[in-house]
Design a protein around this motif. Structure first.
Motif, PDB file in Angstrom:
ATOM      1  N   ALA A 223      20.444 -65.765  66.174  1.00  0.00           N
ATOM      2  CA  ALA A 223      21.837 -65.318  66.260  1.00  0.00           C
ATOM      3  C   ALA A 223      22.398 -65.042  64.869  1.00  0.00           C
ATOM      4  O   ALA A 223      23.090 -64.047  64.655  1.00  0.00           O
ATOM      5  CB  ALA A 223      22.682 -66.368  66.972  1.00  0.00           C
ATOM      6  N   LYS A 224      22.072 -65.902  63.911  1.00  0.00           N
ATOM      7  CA  LYS A 224      22.579 -65.723  62.546  1.00  0.00           C
ATOM      8  C   LYS A 224      22.051 -64.422  61.948  1.00  0.00           C
ATOM      9  O   LYS A 224      22.809 -63.643  61.373  1.00  0.00           O
ATOM     10  CB  LYS A 224      22.171 -66.906  61.667  1.00  0.00           C
ATOM     11  CG  LYS A 224      22.636 -66.778  60.239  1.00  0.00           C
ATOM     12  CD  LYS A 224      22.158 -67.931  59.392  1.00  0.00           C
ATOM     13  CE  LYS A 224      22.541 -67.682  57.947  1.00  0.00           C
ATOM     14  NZ  LYS A 224      21.920 -68.626  57.040  1.00  0.00           N
TER      15      LYS A 224
ATOM     16  N   SER B  54      20.956 -61.773  63.502  1.00  0.00           N
ATOM     17  CA  SER B  54      21.505 -60.598  64.176  1.00  0.00           C
ATOM     18  C   SER B  54      22.923 -60.295  63.717  1.00  0.00           C
ATOM     19  O   SER B  54      23.361 -59.148  63.768  1.00  0.00           O
ATOM     20  CB  SER B  54      21.456 -60.761  65.691  1.00  0.00           C
ATOM     21  OG  SER B  54      22.385 -61.726  66.130  1.00  0.00           O
ATOM     22  N   ASN B  55      23.642 -61.304  63.255  1.00  0.00           N
ATOM     23  CA  ASN B  55      24.999 -61.078  62.750  1.00  0.00           C
ATOM     24  C   ASN B  55      25.022 -60.591  61.306  1.00  0.00           C
ATOM     25  O   ASN B  55      26.036 -60.066  60.850  1.00  0.00           O
ATOM     26  CB  ASN B  55      25.841 -62.351  62.881  1.00  0.00           C
ATOM     27  CG  ASN B  55      26.173 -62.666  64.322  1.00  0.00           C
ATOM     28  OD1 ASN B  55      26.321 -61.767  65.137  1.00  0.00           O
ATOM     29  ND2 ASN B  55      26.258 -63.944  64.637  1.00  0.00           N
TER      30      ASN B  55
ATOM     31  N   ALA C 289      21.339 -57.444  71.494  1.00  0.00           N
ATOM     32  CA  ALA C 289      21.502 -58.846  71.898  1.00  0.00           C
ATOM     33  C   ALA C 289      20.293 -59.208  72.747  1.00  0.00           C
ATOM     34  O   ALA C 289      19.520 -58.337  73.143  1.00  0.00           O
ATOM     35  CB  ALA C 289      22.791 -59.043  72.686  1.00  0.00           C
TER      36      ALA C 289
ATOM     37  N   GLN D 206      19.938 -64.932  75.834  1.00  0.00           N
ATOM     38  CA  GLN D 206      21.140 -65.532  75.249  1.00  0.00           C
ATOM     39  C   GLN D 206      22.394 -64.924  75.878  1.00  0.00           C
ATOM     40  O   GLN D 206      23.432 -64.789  75.228  1.00  0.00           O
ATOM     41  CB  GLN D 206      21.114 -65.352  73.730  1.00  0.00           C
ATOM     42  CG  GLN D 206      19.949 -66.101  73.102  1.00  0.00           C
ATOM     43  CD  GLN D 206      19.847 -65.921  71.607  1.00  0.00           C
ATOM     44  OE1 GLN D 206      20.824 -65.674  70.934  1.00  0.00           O
ATOM     45  NE2 GLN D 206      18.640 -66.067  71.089  1.00  0.00           N
TER      46      GLN D 206
ATOM     47  N   THR E 197      24.412 -62.484  71.938  1.00  0.00           N
ATOM     48  CA  THR E 197      23.959 -62.594  70.557  1.00  0.00           C
ATOM     49  C   THR E 197      22.436 -62.496  70.535  1.00  0.00           C
ATOM     50  O   THR E 197      21.791 -62.455  71.570  1.00  0.00           O
ATOM     51  CB  THR E 197      24.444 -63.914  69.913  1.00  0.00           C
ATOM     52  OG1 THR E 197      24.140 -63.895  68.525  1.00  0.00           O
ATOM     53  CG2 THR E 197      23.810 -65.118  70.566  1.00  0.00           C
TER      54      THR E 197
END
Length: 168
Positions: free
Chosen positions: A30-31, A33-34, A61, A65, A69
């Motif tokens: 998730a980190k 991908s951000n 995404a 999840q 995310t």
């Protein structure tokens, strides 16, 4: 009785550790991908410059999840025209025919952040995705296979991903 109690405690401890490892893995995904952004195709410009181009709308995404995310694809649909705007949070990507095979190109926008290495950028497609195309030049169903895809430094100016679309 003590052996049974000890075995139960040991089994619960191992299960909890595995769940913690999975949570850390998901947070990392998730980190990452951000931290990176992808280039979205400008449909009007793309269609005027290339023949044999197909545009798809994707959501970046992971299905695992909740499509909220993660570094993967949740949505993969044919984008039939440039008069429509993609849904919020989705991007447009192009597929170009190369030697009779369609390749989907997903370049990143800008440089990689300093704290992200290409090894951290494995894109995961949790389940195969199929898009149906009904166009004059191209008609059929195209699939992106489930799996993990490695970051490719040769895509775009600063790297990205390349997928082979399988005709179904």
């Amino acid at each position: 009785m003590k052996k049974l109690l000890f075995s139960t405690v040991l089994l619960l401890s191992l299960t909890a550790c595995r769940q913690d490892e999975k949570a850390v893995e998901n947070l990392t995904d998730a980190k990452v991908s951000n931290l990176i952004k992808f280039k979205s195709v400008n449909p009007a410009k793309a269609h005027s410059q290339r023949i044999g181009l197909i545009i798809f709308e994707v959501t970046i995404a992971r299905a695992s999840q909740g499509c909220l995310t993660g570094l993967g694809f949740c949505k993969f649909i044919w984008f039939p025209g440039w008069k429509q705007a993609p849904d919020s949070g989705n991007i447009l990507v192009e597929a170009v025919e190369e030697n009779g095979v369609y390749k989907l190109k997903l370049p990143i926008d800008g440089e990689l952040p300093a704290d992200v290495s290409p090894a951290d950028l494995t894109l995961t497609i949790d389940q195969s995705l199929i898009a149906s195309i009904k166009s004059g030049a191209v008609e059929g169903d195209f699939e992106i296979a489930q799996g993990q895809y490695q970051f490719d430094t040769t895509v775009g100016d600063t790297g990205g991903y390349s997928f082979t679309l399988e005709e179904k």
